[in-house]
Design an enzyme around this catalytic site. Sequence first.
Site, PDB file in Angstrom:
ATOM      1  N   LYS A   1       0.850  -1.188   0.000  1.00 30.69           N
ATOM      2  CA  LYS A   1       0.000   0.000   0.000  1.00 30.69           C
ATOM      3  C   LYS A   1       0.888   1.242   0.000  1.00 30.69           C
ATOM      4  O   LYS A   1       1.947   1.251   0.643  1.00 30.69           O
ATOM      5  CB  LYS A   1      -0.885  -0.030   1.245  1.00 30.69           C
ATOM      6  CG  LYS A   1      -1.942   1.052   1.323  1.00 30.69           C
ATOM      7  CD  LYS A   1      -2.767   0.889   2.600  1.00 30.69           C
ATOM      8  CE  LYS A   1      -3.847   1.946   2.730  1.00 30.69           C
ATOM      9  NZ  LYS A   1      -4.589   1.830   4.011  1.00 30.69           N
TER      10      LYS A   1
ATOM     11  N   SER B   1      -9.545   1.996   3.312  1.00 27.44           N
ATOM     12  CA  SER B   1      -8.727   2.722   2.365  1.00 27.44           C
ATOM     13  C   SER B   1      -7.815   1.826   1.530  1.00 27.44           C
ATOM     14  O   SER B   1      -7.347   2.222   0.480  1.00 27.44           O
ATOM     15  CB  SER B   1      -7.857   3.743   3.099  1.00 27.44           C
ATOM     16  OG  SER B   1      -6.977   3.064   4.002  1.00 27.44           O
TER      17      SER B   1
ATOM     18  N   SER C   1      -9.336  -0.454   7.471  1.00 26.41           N
ATOM     19  CA  SER C   1      -8.864  -0.356   6.089  1.00 26.41           C
ATOM     20  C   SER C   1      -8.196  -1.592   5.506  1.00 26.41           C
ATOM     21  O   SER C   1      -7.853  -1.597   4.314  1.00 26.41           O
ATOM     22  CB  SER C   1      -7.904   0.821   5.950  1.00 26.41           C
ATOM     23  OG  SER C   1      -8.644   2.003   5.898  1.00 26.41           O
TER      24      SER C   1
HETATM   25  N1  GLN Z   1     -12.558   4.314   7.011  1.00 26.60           N
HETATM   26  C1  GLN Z   1     -11.897   4.672   8.230  1.00 26.60           C
HETATM   27  C2  GLN Z   1     -11.441   6.114   8.137  1.00 26.60           C
HETATM   28  O1  GLN Z   1     -11.735   6.716   7.173  1.00 26.60           O
HETATM   29  C3  GLN Z   1     -10.745   3.761   8.485  1.00 26.60           C
HETATM   30  C4  GLN Z   1      -9.594   4.042   7.611  1.00 26.60           C
HETATM   31  C5  GLN Z   1      -8.389   3.218   7.936  1.00 26.60           C
HETATM   32  O2  GLN Z   1      -8.479   2.184   8.600  1.00 26.60           O
HETATM   33  N2  GLN Z   1      -7.233   3.677   7.505  1.00 26.60           N
HETATM   34  O3  GLN Z   1     -10.800   6.614   8.993  1.00 26.60           O
END
Ligand code: GLN
Length: 471
Positions: free
Chosen positions: A64, A139, A163
């Site tokens: 990532k 994400s 994410s």
């Molecule tokens: N969707 C959550 C956020 O927007 C989690 C994102 C993540 O785990 N990086 O913060």
Amino acid sequence: MAPVVDTLRLTAEEGIGLVERREISPAELHAAYLEAIAARDPELHCFLRTTAPGDGSSIPVALKDVISTKGVETTAGSKILSGYTPIFDATVAERCKSAGLTLLGKTNTDEFAMGSSTENSAWGPSRNPWDPSRVPGGSGGGSAAAVTAGLAPWALGSDTGGSIKQPSALCGNVGLRPTYGSVSRYGIVAFASSLDQIGPVAKTTRDVALLYSVIAGRDRRDSTTAELPEPVRVPEADSLAGVRIGLPVELNEAEGIEPGVKDAVSRAIALAEDLGAEVEECSLPRSVRYGLPCYYLIAPAEASSNLARYDGVRYGSRSDGDGYREMVERTRDDGFGDEPKRRIMLGTYALSAGYYDAFYGQAQKVRTLIIREHREALERFDVLACPTSPTVAFPLGERADDPLAMYAADLLTIPSCLAGLPGLSIPVGLSEGLPVGLQVIGPQFGENRLFEVGHALEQAIGFDTVPTRLR
Ligand code: GLN
């Protein structure tokens, strides 16, 4: 001539077997994935950039784009980091290299890992291999979609509030968010430091365990890491005899869980009972009610502090301005997208003098209660189970202009993240032709137990990870 490999079906473990038996060279296997990327990634946009084979002795891995890679541009999905090429490897990247894994490329992510669909990426969204009109989750949608589409045998993601787990659920593969402190955050583009964790995504639980064993363990460059209490075990057993599974009612009956998701999860739980597990309901009363609001104070507060470093001087892009102050303002205004800006404002407010106790302080207290109620439940049960995501993959654009609807995607993944606990998402079936993930939560450093449960269920379910349209 290199043998033809079907990257859509090949597991990482099988790939390692081919390389070890010298049926294919690491460079040939790497090239096979680059070919798959050339064929399918123009549609899916999982990769921000790919890299040539190098001199690894094993199979490739995709990372990532929040993971610093020496000499390879790392943008965290943000314009403000465009052109930033780290001069060092994150510990996880370094450990992958030491294990002989070659870097296949950097995968797409919501900007600074803020989002649940990859639509917040400054470089455009990724798409779900099961249905390209839908999101792959986020994400880490790039990593998850790449594995499902056969563009990488396995990948690393990062999980702050879901994410890794949520995109794995939406793309129909296996994702692990490890125990907080089991994997080094050194060299990770920081979002919310008390929550961020790096973890693997793959087609099988065994692959996930293998990659976890490569990256986990104490790192002296990240003082929050600990030595694992026991070695990582790659799971083998297909029985769940004696395993106590708790079903938190609030996480299984929460508002907004689609009926098709509930059905697939119930079928998986019934199968677990057939395999010998003892299943019983339990309760996490505060987790669903307060998890999301608590997270959306703590995560933005930490983000506002972490993102202060992007000033146009130290990293990436710079906009011109009259004097230092104006240059910094313009750089941040031009460089950050809407979601990071929203979170910087939220977080700065939550941390401001006079409000600190009422918001951030209160959220930390609630977090302690959430930690406690998980600990109590995990004294009675070996693992807890519930859906990973309330819904299957949603259409691109559906929630893009509605931040609160987007935040709700992590309703079920966030509580255990706040508690610092490991969670595994495994695919358990389809609803409306799209994958459904089961989330299995364990005690601190309980990854081995999660792997056993995941593997046994995976064997019993026989979920085909190749999207119907690509078979
Ligand atoms: N969707 C959550 C956020 O927007 C989690 C994102 C993540 O785990 N990086 O913060």
